[in-house]
Design a protein around this motif. Structure first.
Motif, PDB file in Angstrom:
ATOM      1  N   PHE A 170       0.959  -1.189  -0.125  1.00 18.15           N
ATOM      2  CA  PHE A 170      -0.134  -0.033   0.301  1.00 18.15           C
ATOM      3  C   PHE A 170       0.952   1.086  -0.016  1.00 18.15           C
ATOM      4  O   PHE A 170       0.559   2.217  -0.689  1.00 18.15           O
ATOM      5  CB  PHE A 170      -1.003  -0.096   1.150  1.00 18.15           C
ATOM      6  N   ARG A 171       1.913   1.251   0.725  1.00 18.28           N
ATOM      7  CA  ARG A 171       2.880   2.425   0.793  1.00 18.28           C
ATOM      8  C   ARG A 171       3.242   2.736  -0.470  1.00 18.28           C
ATOM      9  O   ARG A 171       3.524   3.891  -1.011  1.00 18.28           O
ATOM     10  CB  ARG A 171       3.958   2.144   1.788  1.00 18.28           C
ATOM     11  N   ASP A 172       3.834   1.483  -1.313  1.00 14.76           N
ATOM     12  CA  ASP A 172       4.574   1.527  -2.628  1.00 14.76           C
ATOM     13  C   ASP A 172       3.395   2.231  -3.675  1.00 14.76           C
ATOM     14  O   ASP A 172       3.848   2.994  -4.345  1.00 14.76           O
ATOM     15  CB  ASP A 172       5.120   0.468  -3.200  1.00 14.76           C
ATOM     16  N   SER A 173       2.199   1.685  -3.200  1.00 13.91           N
ATOM     17  CA  SER A 173       1.119   2.144  -4.527  1.00 13.91           C
ATOM     18  C   SER A 173       0.808   3.691  -4.117  1.00 13.91           C
ATOM     19  O   SER A 173       0.643   4.472  -5.278  1.00 13.91           O
ATOM     20  CB  SER A 173      -0.228   1.359  -4.089  1.00 13.91           C
ATOM     21  N   LEU A 174       0.884   4.091  -3.038  1.00 17.06           N
ATOM     22  CA  LEU A 174       0.728   5.605  -2.669  1.00 17.06           C
ATOM     23  C   LEU A 174       1.971   6.442  -3.175  1.00 17.06           C
ATOM     24  O   LEU A 174       1.820   7.383  -3.708  1.00 17.06           O
ATOM     25  CB  LEU A 174       0.516   6.100  -1.366  1.00 17.06           C
ATOM     26  N   ARG A 175       3.122   5.873  -3.045  1.00 14.99           N
ATOM     27  CA  ARG A 175       4.312   6.648  -3.089  1.00 14.99           C
ATOM     28  C   ARG A 175       4.518   6.738  -4.891  1.00 14.99           C
ATOM     29  O   ARG A 175       4.953   7.709  -5.353  1.00 14.99           O
ATOM     30  CB  ARG A 175       5.542   5.712  -2.968  1.00 14.99           C
ATOM     31  N   VAL A 176       3.992   5.737  -5.630  1.00 12.84           N
ATOM     32  CA  VAL A 176       4.307   5.709  -7.037  1.00 12.84           C
ATOM     33  C   VAL A 176       3.004   6.465  -7.744  1.00 12.84           C
ATOM     34  O   VAL A 176       3.155   6.651  -8.937  1.00 12.84           O
ATOM     35  CB  VAL A 176       4.588   4.400  -7.813  1.00 12.84           C
ATOM     36  N   GLY A 177       1.923   6.988  -7.066  1.00 12.57           N
ATOM     37  CA  GLY A 177       1.046   7.634  -7.518  1.00 12.57           C
ATOM     38  C   GLY A 177      -0.169   6.882  -8.027  1.00 12.57           C
ATOM     39  O   GLY A 177      -0.820   7.276  -8.911  1.00 12.57           O
TER      40      GLY A 177
END
Length: 154
Positions: free
Chosen positions: A40-47
Motif C-alpha cells: 500500500f505504501r508503494d502504491s501511494l508513493r508511485v502515484g
C-alpha cells in the motif's frame, strides 16, 4: 438504496500514508492472503489512484488502481465486512472507473478469485466482461486458485 449510502457521515477521499494502519485492519479482516503495508505504501508513493470511504472517521472501503498507456488496472478493492451488501463497493468501483476515464484510459482491467461470486456479479453488472483466466494465480488454503480476468471498454 441502503442506509450506509445515505449516511451523512459517509465521505470519500484520496488515501494517505497516515491511513495505512486503518487499511491494514480492513485488509486483514477481509483476506486470508492480504496485501502488506509495504504494498500500500508503494502504491501511494508511485502515484496510483487510491481512494477510501470513511464512515464518520472509520475507514470502511478502499480501492487502488494504476493507469498508464491507455489502460487502467484495478489492483485492489475492498469493503469492511460490516458494511457489505450496501452498495459501497459499487460506488467505489464507479469512482475508479470515472478516474480512469479522466486519465484517458480506454479500458479498465481487473482480476478476481474464481470463487468470489459476489464480486463477479458486481463486475458483470457494471459492464465488465470475462476475457480470460490465470491458472493458479492466487494462493489458497488448499494450493492455488484461478483468477478470472475482466475488462471494461470505456
Amino acid at each position: 438504496m441502503n442506509a450506509i449510502i445515505r449516511d451523512p457521515l459517509l465521505r470519500i477521499r484520496p488515501l494517505r500514508e497516515s491511513d495505512i494502519d486503518a487499511i491494514m485492519t480492513v485488509e486483514q479482516r477481509c483476506y486470508d492472503f492480504p496485501w502488506t503495508a509495504g504494498i500500500f505504501r508503494d502504491s501511494l508513493r508511485v502515484g496510483y489512484i487510491c481512494w477510501g470511504y470513511f464512515l464518520d472517521q472509520r475507514l470502511v472501503g478502499y480501492g487502488v488502481m494504476s493507469v498508464a498507456a491507455g489502460e487502467a488496472h484495478v489492483l485492489n478493492i475492498c469493503t469492511d465486512p460490516e458494511v457489505r451488501g450496501q452498495g459501497l463497493a459499487r460506488r467505489l468501483l464507479q469512482r475508479l472507473i470515472n478516474q480512469a476515464r479522466e486519465r484517458d484510459a480506454d479500458t479498465v482491467f481487473l482480476e478476481v478469485r474464481a470463487s468470489n461470486r459476489v464480486a463477479i456479479g458486481l463486475y458483470e453488472s457494471l459492464g465488465f466482461n470475462e476475457i480470460g483466466r490465470r491458472r493458479g494465480y492466487y494462493p489458497a488454503d488448499q494450493g492455488r486458485e484461478d483468477a478470472i480476468l475482466f475488462a471494461k471498454a470505456l
